[in-house]
Enzyme design. Structure first.
Site, mmCIF file in Angstrom:
data_model
loop_
_atom_site.group_PDB
_atom_site.id
_atom_site.type_symbol
_atom_site.label_atom_id
_atom_site.label_comp_id
_atom_site.label_asym_id
_atom_site.label_seq_id
_atom_site.Cartn_x
_atom_site.Cartn_y
_atom_site.Cartn_z
ATOM 1 N N TYR A 1 14.485 31.010 5.719
ATOM 2 C CA TYR A 1 13.195 31.731 6.295
ATOM 3 C C TYR A 1 13.044 31.918 7.652
ATOM 4 C CZ TYR A 1 10.533 30.938 1.895
ATOM 5 O OH TYR A 1 10.123 30.665 0.527
ATOM 6 N N ARG B 1 -10.051 0.204 15.303
ATOM 7 C CA ARG B 1 -10.082 0.973 14.109
ATOM 8 C C ARG B 1 -11.269 0.200 13.124
ATOM 9 N NH1 ARG B 1 -4.417 1.615 11.021
ATOM 10 N NH2 ARG B 1 -4.830 -0.555 10.510
ATOM 11 N N MET C 1 10.267 24.461 0.772
ATOM 12 C CA MET C 1 9.538 23.385 0.077
ATOM 13 C C MET C 1 10.213 22.861 -1.000
ATOM 14 S SD MET C 1 6.289 24.381 -2.394
ATOM 15 C CE MET C 1 5.486 25.264 -1.030
ATOM 16 N N LYS D 1 0.858 -1.177 0.036
ATOM 17 C CA LYS D 1 0.127 -0.018 0.092
ATOM 18 C C LYS D 1 0.931 1.152 0.001
ATOM 19 C CE LYS D 1 -0.165 -0.158 5.068
ATOM 20 N NZ LYS D 1 -1.040 -0.531 6.171
HETATM 21 C C1 LIG Z 1 -0.390 -1.535 6.786
HETATM 22 C C2 LIG Z 1 -0.998 -2.569 7.591
HETATM 23 C C3 LIG Z 1 -0.141 -3.807 7.622
HETATM 24 C C4 LIG Z 1 1.574 -3.796 7.399
HETATM 25 O O1 LIG Z 1 1.987 -3.264 8.595
HETATM 26 P P1 LIG Z 1 3.504 -3.086 8.775
HETATM 27 O O2 LIG Z 1 3.623 -2.584 10.239
HETATM 28 O O3 LIG Z 1 4.134 -2.107 7.955
HETATM 29 O O4 LIG Z 1 4.241 -4.503 8.535
HETATM 30 C C5 LIG Z 1 -0.629 -4.994 7.950
HETATM 31 N N1 LIG Z 1 -2.146 -5.020 8.126
HETATM 32 C C6 LIG Z 1 -2.716 -4.176 7.854
HETATM 33 C C7 LIG Z 1 -4.039 -4.465 8.626
HETATM 34 C C8 LIG Z 1 -2.241 -2.885 7.796
HETATM 35 O O5 LIG Z 1 -3.033 -1.714 7.637
#
Ligand SMILES: *Cc1c(COP(=O)(O)O)cnc(C)c1O
Length: 371
Positions: free
Chosen positions: A264, A132, A312, A38
């Site tokens: 800045y 969650r 930036m 992801k």
């Molecule tokens: C992002 C995620 C993972 C991977 O987590 P890591 O800590 O990067 O290994 C696994 N399961 C779910 C549900 C996630 O959202």
């Protein structure tokens, strides 16, 4: 047109493959490994990373949303793809069209898809205490829901740790116990989902073997990082190394007299005559603004401070001790030069972030180069 990059990351295919193999070896033959790709593979480039991992034998990949899964299919990635972050009604058509496997997070969704006659495999997530996504439900309700299904096939049951790296808290044990109770009840009721999964990097790295089940979902570890534990850990189960290094070229070098204000807000004042360098990467590229006046980069083989505010597109560094460097030369934001190195975990600690956000924060303007 192929303009050479002024800032780029080098991603080591060899190290990525080595990390994947190490994870596979640690969990052993009976446990499948679903690499998590992801967020553009945590900044490493989802398509390239996925191709390599599939070539290395990965049979599953995990993404967050349907669009990420569709992008992998468009790049001809053919393995199973788990969509972990929920599927909204308007995403369903695309998900089925791309043959993605969504995780379902509520009984309502499960029943609705079943009522629509969707005869596809899905995974179901139980919220065991992360609070969650996932259904906050006991074993009885899960069994009842599985029993009611006519078309839909629940191929996997999963959960997710909140604090697997917290070795002094019992939160993980409580979560594992709840999941175990659900799995036992489901099995006792005659349902046998092919896949049970719970662990991401921390559950693997900190040896929570009771939560490896039949599949694990490592993200961060693939890219070579493991979050530090709180509480003393035994020897880590897993050994991985960073896959990515990040470089940027100097676009300006100048000598300034004592008392000069830099950048800045004039947040840095030269305490003596200095040579400064301006590098072609700023917060738009993912250099955390919080590194202003506190971070370091490696320049000419030594660790040098960031001076003043990160802006930036540009960041100013101290070149007083690295006088051989000139415009066009590259410095290292993540990675090593000789014995000297900076990694995403160190940056995270300085910036008050986590290694995940540092890696995911590396911007689109930073070219990805695979070595
Ligand atoms: C992002 C995620 C993972 C991977 O987590 P890591 O800590 O990067 O290994 C696994 N399961 C779910 C549900 C996630 O959202």
């Amino acid at each position: 047109m192929n303009i050479p990059a002024r800032t780029w990351v080098e991603i080591s295919r060899g190290q990525l493959a080595a990390n994947f193999r190490n994870i596979c070896k640690v969990v052993g033959e009976g446990v499948a490994v679903s690499p998590v790709v992801k967020a553009d593979a945590y900044g490493h480039g989802a398509v390239e990373v996925s191709r390599l991992l599939v070539a290395e034998g990965a049979r599953w990949l995990a993404v967050s949303c349907v669009a990420e899964g569709v992008a992998l299919r468009e790049a001809d990635i053919g393995c199973r793809i788990l969509v972990m972050g929920g599927m909204l009604p308007f995403e369903r058509e695309a998900a089925w069209g791309a043959d993605l496997t969504p995780v379902i997070h509520s009984f309502e969704d499960l029943r609705e898809l079943d009522a629509l006659g969707v005869a596809r495999p899905v995974h179901f997530k139980v919220d065991t205490g992360m609070t969650r996504l996932g259904a906050r439900a006991g074993a009885g309700e899960v069994v009842e829901a599985l029993r009611s299904l006519r078309a839909l096939r629940v191929e996997g049951l999963m959960s997710h740790f909140a604090s697997a790296e917290h070795l002094t808290s019992d939160q993980s044990d409580v979560q594992m116990e709840r999941f175990r109770a659900v799995c036992d009840a489901v099995r006792a009721a005659g349902f046998a989902p092919d896949l049970l999964h719970f662990s991401s990097t921390n559950g693997l790295a900190y040896g929570r073997r009771g939560a490896w089940h039949s599949l694990v979902r490592p993200g961060l570890a693939l890219y070579g990082y493991i979050s530090p534990s709180s509480g003393t850990s035994g020897p880590l189960t897993l050994s991985v190394k960073p896959v990515l290094s990040w470089r940027a070229r100097l676009v300006g070098v100048k000598d300034i007299p004592e008392g000069t204000l830099v950048g800045y807000g004039g947040r840095f004042r030269a305490p003596k005559p200095m040579r400064i360098g301006v590098i072609a990467a700023g917060y738009a590229d993912g250099v955390p603004h919080r590194l202003s006046n506190r971070g370091h980069v490696v320049a000419g083989g030594r660790l040098v401070p960031i001076l003043g505010a990160v802006s930036m597109d540009l960041t100013t560094i101290d070149l007083s001790e690295s006088r051989h460097l000139g415009v066009g030369d590259a410095v290292t934001l993540i990675g090593s030069e000789g014995e000297v190195s900076v990694d995403a975990q160190q940056i995270a600690e300085t910036a008050g972030e986590i290694s995940y956000s540092v890696l995911c924060g590396i911007g689109n303007r930073v070219r990805r180069v695979y070595t």
